[in-house]
Design a protein around this motif. Structure first.
Motif, PDB file in Angstrom:
ATOM      1  N   MET A  38       0.923  -1.275   0.140  1.00 18.83           N
ATOM      2  CA  MET A  38      -0.076   0.021   0.011  1.00 18.83           C
ATOM      3  C   MET A  38       0.960   1.473  -0.038  1.00 18.83           C
ATOM      4  N   TYR A  39       2.041   1.214   0.512  1.00 21.54           N
ATOM      5  CA  TYR A  39       2.846   2.460   0.633  1.00 21.54           C
ATOM      6  C   TYR A  39       3.551   2.849  -0.662  1.00 21.54           C
ATOM      7  N   ASN A  40       3.576   1.833  -1.502  1.00 19.37           N
ATOM      8  CA  ASN A  40       4.293   2.407  -2.801  1.00 19.37           C
ATOM      9  C   ASN A  40       3.064   2.713  -3.860  1.00 19.37           C
ATOM     10  N   LYS A  41       1.980   3.068  -3.630  1.00 16.44           N
ATOM     11  CA  LYS A  41       0.891   3.381  -4.349  1.00 16.44           C
ATOM     12  C   LYS A  41       0.487   4.574  -4.380  1.00 16.44           C
ATOM     13  N   GLU A  42      -0.231   5.435  -5.304  1.00 21.91           N
ATOM     14  CA  GLU A  42      -1.000   6.698  -5.062  1.00 21.91           C
ATOM     15  C   GLU A  42      -2.095   6.358  -4.275  1.00 21.91           C
ATOM     16  N   LYS A  43      -2.394   7.481  -3.337  1.00 21.91           N
ATOM     17  CA  LYS A  43      -3.659   7.405  -2.701  1.00 21.91           C
ATOM     18  C   LYS A  43      -4.834   7.316  -3.427  1.00 21.91           C
ATOM     19  N   ASP A  44      -4.926   8.000  -4.325  1.00 19.06           N
ATOM     20  CA  ASP A  44      -6.114   7.637  -5.353  1.00 19.06           C
ATOM     21  C   ASP A  44      -6.361   6.175  -5.828  1.00 19.06           C
ATOM     22  N   VAL A  45      -5.169   5.577  -6.076  1.00 19.90           N
ATOM     23  CA  VAL A  45      -5.343   3.858  -6.386  1.00 19.90           C
ATOM     24  C   VAL A  45      -6.024   3.335  -5.243  1.00 19.90           C
ATOM     25  N   ILE A  46      -5.196   3.586  -4.091  1.00 20.81           N
ATOM     26  CA  ILE A  46      -5.737   2.912  -3.002  1.00 20.81           C
ATOM     27  C   ILE A  46      -7.271   3.101  -2.453  1.00 20.81           C
ATOM     28  N   LEU A  47      -7.555   4.371  -2.507  1.00 21.92           N
ATOM     29  CA  LEU A  47      -8.994   4.681  -2.298  1.00 21.92           C
ATOM     30  C   LEU A  47     -10.167   3.798  -3.325  1.00 21.92           C
ATOM     31  N   LYS A  48      -9.485   3.512  -4.527  1.00 22.69           N
ATOM     32  CA  LYS A  48     -10.395   3.055  -5.593  1.00 22.69           C
ATOM     33  C   LYS A  48     -10.316   1.520  -5.199  1.00 22.69           C
ATOM     34  N   GLU A  49      -8.848   1.069  -4.942  1.00 20.54           N
ATOM     35  CA  GLU A  49      -8.979  -0.306  -4.517  1.00 20.54           C
ATOM     36  C   GLU A  49      -9.957  -0.817  -3.384  1.00 20.54           C
ATOM     37  N   LEU A  50      -9.961   0.016  -2.353  1.00 25.64           N
ATOM     38  CA  LEU A  50     -10.810  -0.253  -1.240  1.00 25.64           C
ATOM     39  C   LEU A  50     -12.158   0.347  -1.491  1.00 25.64           C
ATOM     40  N   ASP A  51     -12.714   0.875  -2.501  1.00 26.08           N
ATOM     41  CA  ASP A  51     -13.993   1.254  -2.975  1.00 26.08           C
ATOM     42  C   ASP A  51     -14.521   2.243  -1.793  1.00 26.08           C
ATOM     43  N   THR A  52     -13.851   3.384  -1.559  1.00 28.45           N
ATOM     44  CA  THR A  52     -14.089   4.402  -0.625  1.00 28.45           C
ATOM     45  C   THR A  52     -13.569   5.617  -1.117  1.00 28.45           C
ATOM     46  N   ASN A  53     -13.945   6.757  -0.263  1.00 28.15           N
ATOM     47  CA  ASN A  53     -13.509   8.133  -0.816  1.00 28.15           C
ATOM     48  C   ASN A  53     -13.650   8.944   0.604  1.00 28.15           C
ATOM     49  N   LEU A  54     -12.733   9.957   0.619  1.00 27.19           N
ATOM     50  CA  LEU A  54     -12.461  10.935   1.415  1.00 27.19           C
ATOM     51  C   LEU A  54     -13.743  11.800   1.983  1.00 27.19           C
ATOM     52  N   GLU A  55     -14.387  12.015   0.943  1.00 25.43           N
ATOM     53  CA  GLU A  55     -15.705  12.914   1.310  1.00 25.43           C
ATOM     54  C   GLU A  55     -16.925  12.439   1.922  1.00 25.43           C
ATOM     55  N   ASN A  56     -17.028  11.089   1.849  1.00 33.22           N
ATOM     56  CA  ASN A  56     -18.193  10.620   2.442  1.00 33.22           C
ATOM     57  C   ASN A  56     -17.842   9.078   3.631  1.00 33.22           C
ATOM     58  N   GLY A  57     -16.769   8.803   2.995  1.00 36.61           N
ATOM     59  CA  GLY A  57     -16.357   7.323   3.807  1.00 36.61           C
ATOM     60  C   GLY A  57     -17.282   6.366   3.033  1.00 36.61           C
ATOM     61  N   LEU A  58     -17.291   5.218   3.957  1.00 37.57           N
ATOM     62  CA  LEU A  58     -18.055   3.828   3.530  1.00 37.57           C
ATOM     63  C   LEU A  58     -19.564   4.159   3.852  1.00 37.57           C
ATOM     64  N   VAL A  59     -20.509   3.542   3.270  1.00 39.93           N
ATOM     65  CA  VAL A  59     -21.925   3.613   3.404  1.00 39.93           C
ATOM     66  C   VAL A  59     -22.072   2.229   4.401  1.00 39.93           C
ATOM     67  N   LYS A  60     -23.355   2.629   4.978  1.00 39.05           N
ATOM     68  CA  LYS A  60     -23.823   1.393   6.185  1.00 39.05           C
ATOM     69  C   LYS A  60     -23.860   0.209   5.348  1.00 39.05           C
ATOM     70  N   GLU A  61     -24.009  -0.190   4.260  1.00 32.87           N
ATOM     71  CA  GLU A  61     -24.058  -1.342   3.575  1.00 32.87           C
ATOM     72  C   GLU A  61     -22.503  -2.129   3.494  1.00 32.87           C
TER      73      GLU A  61
END
Length: 858
Positions: free
Chosen positions: A1-24
């Motif tokens: 994880m440390y050698n990847k761009e943060k945008d790539v990591i967020l995409k891989e983990l299916d999340t985003n900074l503005e809203n985070g994860l949803v309940k489901e």
């Protein structure tokens, strides 16, 4: 994880900074397991039973049972085995209750973390984190899982728990490109169980639980550690000495019996049974239960005691060092006055002309007051000030976004932000007046900058006036970003004064401390005048000369403070590191010190104190980890209540010990005297074993949970080194043990008048057991009459006594038990005599207490 761009990591983990994860997403990912380190596998029931049987005294009982069987005393052998089983069952039940109490305690003390979910920032238990969660990091909070950092602002993290590196690591949010990088060099990662010491940041959860770096270590080692309290260690030593003494006495008894020509096998059984009866082998388990139940009781009073030894120490505390804010006061800061544009006025008088002052305090601010309150109470009060002008934190942040910052820390006592404000990059700095003024060159008056030198006296006078009203004063300055250091060449804007009123219950709590011989010391970062106003209001200090300021403390050596510490009740404008000096100075005088704290820098003083107390609401995770006790309501009165409970618990343990030992000595004296006088044996082995079972369980536990006495907080604190037998305890148990032995022999001789040995032994058996049951009431208070303490206040004890008498009656009066226990039914007159002789133990103790009270009055 440390050698990847943060945008790539967020995409891989299916999340985003503005809203985070949803309940489901959270529900689905939670199926992969909880974010916790796997506990050691619980012991099986079989292993627990083996642990209960793995005691020298149990081995002796088994030998006694075998000897009885060989002698064809089958009833004795069966009863001894029943006693073994019952003791094991009682031990298992006690262990289970203690573990459940401790498990509940651990559950309540589980740390929380800030997470953005469904677009909302909320606090959740760390175990509930899942991969992809967006975690907000603040100084003083533990890192709850392994995180890839995606946003940092001067963030530094102490990773010594993993790397051994003592210096906090400065973090980044970019890529670390090197392969096979050491853990300490992964500057864009934050690891579970490390903690933030500076700045703030945002990270996305990449690993949880046993998959984290700390989890990998936990998989290789067994962290389980059974902590024994100092009292338990003393009891183990006591049991050892008792065991040696009992063995010597039993050898002596056996030797005398040989000389006197008594039945050797019978005397062997008597000696073995007596050895078992003398040693209170169940006492450590009883103490554990009493401590654990006491801890559960404290939880109901808003005090979480993390370690059982702290319960004992609480009873010895004679100095409580307390923070002011949130502990002595309500922690509901409210801005009441403002000084702006050379005008001091109430907050209700704010108008749109004062927007720069209000906007500056709201923008230079990390708190949130919409929905759940998040952040420091002082900062929340500054946001609440905006409500006078109908301003909201969310909208003002959106209109004037932050582009840079220097977070607050306890050394600088300032915070600085840079915001896009009306089309310009504006630097806002808020903090302590003295320090802010050092950074200013001008003052803003009627929208024009004037040299500040001509207005310093007026600024200080207005600040002093607010401080005298117990208002906390904060200053605000600003400038347009100019390429130089942010905190330099500032223009002074104004002041706000806010108050955090004292809690209503604190004054009464301080008075209770005074009655209990406990000194209250207030430690605060506030100005001297503010500190004295609050301290005087609640009764901590009556004279301003009892206040020492941090500047004086900073120029003082530890030895100097040690000499004069008794003169002071309040320490104002104190740095967190000064708290350690204060603790050491008090301890140098022999005081047992309780210290409160909530910040990261409070951890050293919390560890240095005899009892470290962290704030459950406003406290940092680091302070909670360092503390022995956590206040879930951040209330000073809760500390006093915990001290009171600690005293009651210790007193109950002492009652239980004296009760058990005096009863066991009674059995010893009865047999020893009878053998010395060459009488027939007054008690059969089965009688001794049964009495030991009846008195060492329910009555002892009932004394352990005895309601507290009303005068417990009028007594002087006990010394930590005080013996269980202090204040006449040794004489008390020896005299009562001797008396129980004597009345047992009197009953025995009375029963022998018709020449029937079984009748005499039955009388002795009943008087021994019933007098011990009655004696449990004497132990509720060693100085006061049982009629003054209230006979019915401890209902469990009454039930235990009644149940014990019913069991004894059944053994004597029901024929089937006569054969098993070698007893014979008694007449009505026999029972009158048994009850009368047994009650004499109360009469003798009442006379002794009356004589003691009369002597004390003189």
């Amino acid at each position: 994880m440390y050698n990847k761009e943060k945008d790539v990591i967020l995409k891989e983990l299916d999340t985003n900074l503005e809203n985070g994860l949803v309940k489901e997403q959270v529900v689905e990912r939670a199926k992969n397991g909880r974010n916790e380190l796997t506990a050691a596998k619980p012991r099986s029931l079989f292993m627990k039973i083996l642990d209960q049987l793995n005691e020298p005294m149990v081995y002796i009982l088994i030998v006694a049972s075998a000897v009885s069987a060989i002698m064809k005393e089958i009833s004795d052998a069966v009863i001894i085995m029943i006693v073994i089983v019952l003791n094991a069952v009682v031990g298992l039940v006690q262990e289970d209750r203690a573990q459940k109490s401790l498990d509940a305690l651990k559950k309540l003390s589980t740390p929380k973390t800030l997470v953005k979910r469904n677009g909302v920032l909320e606090e959740v238990h760390v175990e509930e984190l899942v991969a992809g969660d967006i975690v907000h990091i603040e100084a003083g909070r533990y890192i709850p899982a392994d995180l890839r950092l995606v946003e940092v602002a001067n963030l530094k993290i102490d990773e010594s728990i993993l790397t051994g590196e003592s210096v906090p690591v400065e973090k980044i949010d970019g890529i670390v490109s090197e392969e096979n990088t050491a853990l300490g060099d992964l500057k864009n990662m934050a690891f579970m169980s490390s903690y933030a010491t500076y700045g703030r940041g945002i990270g996305v959860v990449t690993s949880i639980g046993m998959n984290t770096e700390i989890g990998k270590i936990a998989a290789m080692i067994d962290k389980a550690e059974q902590i024994k309290t100092p009292l338990q260690k003393r009891l183990e030593k006591l049991s050892k000495y008792l065991g040696i003494g009992a063995l010597l006495i039993c050898i002596l008894i056996f030797g005398i019996a040989i000389v006197q020509g008594k039945n050797l096998m019978e005397m062997l059984l008597v000696s073995i049974s007596l050895a078992v009866a003398i040693i209170p082998e169940g006492l450590p388990a009883v103490i554990t239960v009493v401590l654990a139940l006491g801890v559960q009781k404290m939880i109901k009073h808003n005090a979480i005691v993390k370690k059982l030894p702290a319960v004992e120490t609480l009873g010895s505390v004679n100095v409580i060092c307390s923070d002011k804010t949130g502990t002595i006061t309500q922690n509901k800061m409210t801005v009441t006055k403002v000084y702006y544009n050379n005008n001091l006025k109430s907050v209700e008088e704010l108008t749109e002309k004062d927007r720069l002052l209000v906007d500056g305090f709201m923008l230079c601010n990390d708190a949130g007051n919409e929905g759940n309150l998040v952040g420091d109470p002082t900062e929340i009060a500054l946001l609440d000030m905006g409500s006078v002008l109908s301003l909201k934190k969310s909208s003002i942040d959106k209109n004037f976004p932050r582009i840079d910052e220097i977070p607050f820390d306890s050394d600088r006592k300032m915070m600085t932000t840079v915001n896009k404000y009306n089309g310009k990059d504006i630097v806002f700095t808020k903090g302590a007046l003295d320090l802010v003024l050092k950074k200013t060159t001008h003052i803003l008056l009627d929208d024009k900058k004037q040299p500040i030198e001509n207005y310093l006296d007026e600024i200080h006078n207005n600040a002093a006036n607010m401080s005298k009203e117990a208002l906390r004063v904060l200053a605000l300055a600003y400038k347009e970003k100019d390429g130089e250091e942010y905190e330099s060449n500032l223009t002074f804007i104004g002041l706000v004064g806010m108050i955090d009123p004292a809690r209503e219950e604190v004054k009464e709590a301080v008075e209770k401390c005074y009655s209990a011989g406990i000194r209250t010391v207030m430690i605060t970062g506030d100005h001297k005048d503010t500190a004295f106003a609050i301290a005087n209001e609640v009764g901590i200090s009556q004279n301003i000369d009892q206040i020492m300021e941090g500047q004086t403390l900073a120029n003082m050596q530890q030895e100097e403070l040690n000499e004069i510490i008794d003169q002071y009740r309040v320490f104002a404008r104190v740095q967190p590191e000064h708290k350690v000096m204060i603790v050491k100075a008090l301890q140098s005088k022999g005081y047992v010190v309780s210290m409160t704290g909530d910040g990261v820098n409070d951890a050293p003083s919390l560890k240095a104190a005899n009892i470290g107390v962290a704030m459950g609401i406003t406290g940092s995770d680091v302070s909670k980890e360092a503390a022995d006790m956590i206040l879930t309501d951040d209330n000073f009165a809760t500390i006093v209540k915990a001290v009171e409970e600690g005293r009651n618990i210790y007193n109950n343990i002492k009652k239980t010990i004296l009760f058990l030992l005096s009863c066991n000595l009674g059995e010893l004296f009865a047999l020893f005297i009878a053998i010395i006088l060459n009488w027939s044996i007054p008690l059969r082995p089965i009688h001794i074993l049964w009495v030991n079972l009846v008195t060492d369980t329910l009555p002892a536990l009932s004394l352990g949970v005895d309601p507290g006495t009303a005068d417990v907080m009028t007594e002087k604190p006990r010394s930590q080194d005080e013996s269980i037998f202090a204040e006449g305890g040794l004489i008390y148990l020896l005299l009562n043990g001797f008396f129980i032995g004597i009345i047992t022999l009197i009953a025995f001789r009375y029963g022998l008048k018709d020449g029937n040995l079984t009748h005499g032994q039955t009388m002795a058996f009943l008087v021994l057991s019933i007098s011990q049951l009655f004696h449990s009431m004497n132990n509720r208070n060693l100085k006061q009459s049982i009629f003054k303490t209230g006979i019915s206040r401890n209902k469990f004890l009454i039930y235990s006594i009644v149940l014990g008498i019913v069991l004894q009656s059944a053994i004597v009066q029901i024929p089937i038990f006569n054969n098993i226990f070698s007893t014979t039914p008694l007449t009505f007159m026999d029972w009158i005599i048994v009850i009368g002789i047994s009650l004499s133990i109360i009469l003798v103790n009442e006379i002794g207490k009356a004589l003691f009270i009369k002597r004390e009055e003189k």
